[in-house]
Design a protein around this motif. Sequence first.
Motif, short mmCIF file in Angstrom:
data_model
loop_
_atom_site.label_atom_id
_atom_site.label_comp_id
_atom_site.label_asym_id
_atom_site.label_seq_id
_atom_site.Cartn_x
_atom_site.Cartn_y
_atom_site.Cartn_z
N VAL A 246 47.35 11.24 32.67
CA VAL A 246 46.46 10.17 32.19
C VAL A 246 47.10 8.83 32.50
CG1 VAL A 246 45.48 11.57 30.34
CG2 VAL A 246 47.45 10.14 29.85
N GLY A 247 46.27 7.81 32.52
CA GLY A 247 46.78 6.47 32.75
C GLY A 247 47.49 5.94 31.52
N TRP A 248 48.12 4.76 31.68
CA TRP A 248 48.88 4.17 30.59
C TRP A 248 48.01 3.88 29.36
CZ3 TRP A 248 53.92 4.15 30.10
CH2 TRP A 248 54.70 4.31 31.24
N ALA A 249 46.75 3.58 29.58
CA ALA A 249 45.87 3.24 28.46
C ALA A 249 45.62 4.43 27.53
CB ALA A 249 44.54 2.71 28.99
N ARG A 250 45.77 5.64 28.03
CA ARG A 250 45.48 6.83 27.22
C ARG A 250 46.73 7.60 26.80
NH1 ARG A 250 40.16 9.64 29.84
NH2 ARG A 250 38.79 7.85 29.61
N ARG A 251 47.90 7.12 27.11
CA ARG A 251 49.12 7.87 26.79
C ARG A 251 49.32 8.03 25.29
NH1 ARG A 251 53.44 7.76 31.55
NH2 ARG A 251 51.88 8.18 33.12
N GLY A 252 48.97 7.04 24.52
CA GLY A 252 49.11 7.15 23.07
C GLY A 252 48.22 8.23 22.50
N VAL A 253 47.00 8.33 23.03
CA VAL A 253 46.07 9.36 22.58
C VAL A 253 46.60 10.74 22.94
CG1 VAL A 253 43.74 10.29 22.89
CG2 VAL A 253 44.09 7.82 22.72
N VAL A 254 47.11 10.87 24.16
CA VAL A 254 47.65 12.16 24.60
C VAL A 254 48.87 12.54 23.77
CG1 VAL A 254 48.82 13.30 26.53
CG2 VAL A 254 46.72 12.06 26.93
N THR A 255 49.75 11.58 23.51
CA THR A 255 50.94 11.86 22.71
C THR A 255 50.56 12.28 21.29
OG1 THR A 255 52.21 10.28 24.01
CG2 THR A 255 53.12 10.91 21.88
N GLY A 256 49.64 11.54 20.68
CA GLY A 256 49.18 11.88 19.33
C GLY A 256 48.50 13.24 19.28
N THR A 257 47.69 13.54 20.28
CA THR A 257 47.01 14.83 20.33
C THR A 257 48.03 15.96 20.49
OG1 THR A 257 45.06 13.80 21.30
CG2 THR A 257 45.27 16.18 21.57
N ASN A 258 49.03 15.73 21.33
CA ASN A 258 50.08 16.72 21.51
C ASN A 258 50.82 16.99 20.20
OD1 ASN A 258 53.12 17.35 22.13
ND2 ASN A 258 51.97 18.02 23.93
N MET A 259 51.20 15.94 19.51
CA MET A 259 51.93 16.10 18.25
C MET A 259 51.06 16.78 17.18
SD MET A 259 54.84 15.06 19.08
CE MET A 259 55.70 15.01 17.54
N PHE A 260 49.78 16.39 17.12
CA PHE A 260 48.87 17.00 16.17
C PHE A 260 48.69 18.49 16.48
CE2 PHE A 260 44.50 18.28 15.07
CZ PHE A 260 44.58 18.17 13.69
N SER A 261 48.56 18.81 17.76
CA SER A 261 48.39 20.21 18.16
C SER A 261 49.62 21.04 17.83
CB SER A 261 48.10 20.30 19.66
OG SER A 261 46.89 19.65 19.95
N ARG A 262 50.80 20.47 18.01
CA ARG A 262 52.02 21.19 17.65
C ARG A 262 52.08 21.45 16.15
NH1 ARG A 262 56.99 18.11 19.90
NH2 ARG A 262 58.04 19.71 18.68
N SER A 263 51.70 20.44 15.35
CA SER A 263 51.70 20.62 13.90
C SER A 263 50.67 21.66 13.48
CB SER A 263 51.40 19.30 13.19
OG SER A 263 52.43 18.38 13.42
N LEU A 264 49.50 21.59 14.06
CA LEU A 264 48.45 22.56 13.75
C LEU A 264 48.87 23.96 14.17
CD1 LEU A 264 45.59 22.76 12.58
CD2 LEU A 264 44.72 22.47 14.90
N GLY A 265 49.51 24.06 15.33
CA GLY A 265 50.01 25.36 15.79
C GLY A 265 51.06 25.93 14.86
N SER A 266 51.90 25.06 14.31
CA SER A 266 52.91 25.52 13.35
C SER A 266 52.26 26.09 12.10
CB SER A 266 53.85 24.37 12.98
OG SER A 266 54.60 23.96 14.08
#
Length: 161
Positions: free
Chosen positions: A46-66
Motif C-alpha cells: 500500500v502507499g504511504w497514505a494507507r500504511r497506518g490503516v494496514v498497520t492497525g488492521t494487522n495489529m487488530f487481526s493479531r489480537s483477534l487471532g490470539s
Amino acid sequence: MAGSVLASILLGENTSVLVAALVSFVVGIGLGLSASPTLVAAQTVVGWARRGVVTGTNMFSRSLGSVVGATLFGAIANATLASRFANPPSGIATQLPDSVDATSLVLGGHTGAGNAVVSGYIRASLQAASQHVFLAMALLAVIGVGALLLMPRRTQPITAE
C-alpha cells in the motif's frame, strides 16, 4: 508449524520441564520471527497514505487471532479432559477429583501417597489434552500455508484513489 510438530512428538507424560521450555522457545521464536516480516509485507503493498490503516488492521487481526486461538485451543483441551474424566477406568472412577480444577491438588501431592494411579491417570489426561492442542495447531498451520499459497500475488503497490 515446526514447533507444533516438535511439541506433539516430544511432549509426553514424563517430559522434563527443560524439554517443555525448549519446545515453547521454538514456538515463540517461530511466531516472533514471523510477526515483523508479515507486517512489513502488508505495508509494502500500500502507499504511504494507507500504511497506518494496514498497520492497525494487522495489529487488530493479531489480537483477534490470539483471542480466537486461546478460545479454540482451550475448548479442545477442555473437551479432551471432560471426555477422559467422564469415562475413566472403573478402578479409579470414584477416586477422581470432583472437578478439573481440583486436579492441581492431586498433581501437587495434597491427596496422600495412595493415589499414584489417580495421579497417573490425570497426568495422562493432561498429556492427551496437550497433544490434541498441538495437533490442532499443526493442522491450522498447514491450512494457513495452504491459504497463503492460494492468495494472489501483487507486484505493484496499491495507491490511494
